[in-house]
Write a protein that holds these residues in place. Structure first.
Motif, mmCIF file in Angstrom:
data_model
loop_
_atom_site.group_PDB
_atom_site.id
_atom_site.type_symbol
_atom_site.label_atom_id
_atom_site.label_comp_id
_atom_site.label_asym_id
_atom_site.label_seq_id
_atom_site.Cartn_x
_atom_site.Cartn_y
_atom_site.Cartn_z
ATOM 1 N N CYS A 96 0.835 -1.211 0.000
ATOM 2 C CA CYS A 96 0.000 0.000 0.000
ATOM 3 C C CYS A 96 0.864 1.253 0.000
ATOM 4 N N GLY A 97 0.421 2.219 -0.800
ATOM 5 C CA GLY A 97 1.165 3.465 -0.899
ATOM 6 C C GLY A 97 0.710 4.547 0.048
ATOM 7 N N SER A 98 -0.474 4.406 0.626
ATOM 8 C CA SER A 98 -0.964 5.445 1.540
ATOM 9 C C SER A 98 -1.699 4.803 2.707
ATOM 10 N N ALA A 99 -1.801 5.539 3.788
ATOM 11 C CA ALA A 99 -2.491 5.044 4.985
ATOM 12 C C ALA A 99 -3.960 4.781 4.695
ATOM 13 N N ASP A 100 -4.588 5.625 3.892
ATOM 14 C CA ASP A 100 -6.008 5.443 3.582
ATOM 15 C C ASP A 100 -6.246 4.173 2.776
ATOM 16 N N VAL A 101 -5.384 3.918 1.800
ATOM 17 C CA VAL A 101 -5.508 2.699 0.996
ATOM 18 C C VAL A 101 -5.199 1.477 1.872
ATOM 19 N N CYS A 102 -4.248 1.609 2.763
ATOM 20 C CA CYS A 102 -3.913 0.520 3.687
ATOM 21 C C CYS A 102 -5.110 0.188 4.581
ATOM 22 N N ASP A 103 -5.791 1.224 5.066
ATOM 23 C CA ASP A 103 -6.997 0.987 5.873
ATOM 24 C C ASP A 103 -8.044 0.219 5.075
ATOM 25 N N ALA A 104 -8.253 0.617 3.807
ATOM 26 C CA ALA A 104 -9.235 -0.072 2.964
ATOM 27 C C ALA A 104 -8.814 -1.521 2.725
ATOM 28 N N ALA A 105 -7.521 -1.750 2.527
ATOM 29 C CA ALA A 105 -7.020 -3.107 2.306
ATOM 30 C C ALA A 105 -7.196 -3.967 3.556
ATOM 31 N N MET A 106 -6.882 -3.396 4.711
ATOM 32 C CA MET A 106 -7.038 -4.156 5.960
ATOM 33 C C MET A 106 -8.500 -4.455 6.233
ATOM 34 N N LEU A 107 -9.357 -3.494 5.941
ATOM 35 C CA LEU A 107 -10.783 -3.699 6.152
ATOM 36 C C LEU A 107 -11.294 -4.820 5.236
ATOM 37 N N ALA A 108 -10.867 -4.806 3.983
ATOM 38 C CA ALA A 108 -11.277 -5.861 3.050
ATOM 39 C C ALA A 108 -10.768 -7.227 3.516
ATOM 40 N N ALA A 109 -9.526 -7.266 3.994
ATOM 41 C CA ALA A 109 -8.972 -8.521 4.506
ATOM 42 C C ALA A 109 -9.748 -8.997 5.728
ATOM 43 N N ALA A 110 -10.095 -8.066 6.597
ATOM 44 C CA ALA A 110 -10.858 -8.422 7.796
ATOM 45 C C ALA A 110 -12.214 -9.003 7.413
#
Length: 167
Positions: A96-110
């Protein structure tokens, strides 16, 4: 049959194996959630992960209770599905290149984790009922309801803020 595994010949064997599978999976979630809590930048997402860590620790204890109720030793078996979901999440998060995209990725993984758990608990409830183990089914149903609620909460967080920020 895999190496070092017990043959699955009856529905009871399958019930126990599935308990062992989700027990392993829940323990992997307990192990991995602290990393996600630490990386989450959205306060609502961070709080949801923290809350779910506490809830997941309770799920582990409930599974131990079901093992005991069913007269089986508490033990897990490797769950390739959960290992795969968690490994994929780690890879995506690391890219992930940004904190916001990382949050979306973690949420999708969760949510992928939640959906896997819901399938396992739904199956376990059905097996327990078929085996005449309403006591086990009731304990497992409680966890299933919590998993559904967690998924719904994650959807709300995604829709209300996280996915918008990632866009």
């Amino acid at each position: 049959m895999g190496l070092f595994t017990t043959p699955i010949k009856t529905l009871d064997d399958l019930f126990v194996h599935t308990l062992q599978d989700i027990y392993y999976a829940e323990n992997q979630i307990v192990k991995n959630l602290p990393t996600m809590i630490g990386k989450a930048s959205n306060p609502e997402l961070k709080a949801a992960f923290q809350s779910h860590l506490t809830e997941t620790e309770g799920h582990v204890r409930r599974l131990e209770q079901v093992f005991q109720m069913h007269g089986q030793p508490v033990k897990g078996v490797d769950c390739a599905a959960m290992d795969g979901i968690l490994e994929e999440a780690k890879e995506i998060i690391s890219d992930c290149g940004s904190a916001d995209v990382c949050d979306a990725a973690m949420l999708a993984a969760a949510q992928a984790v939640e959906h896997y758990e819901m399938t396992r608990y739904g199956t376990l409830v059905a097996f327990a009922r078929q085996l005449g183990r309403a006591d086990c089914a009731a304990v497992l149903q409680q966890t299933l309801e919590e998993e559904k609620a967690a998924d719904k909460k994650l959807t709300t967080i995604a829709d209300s803020r996280v996915n918008q920020m990632a866009a």
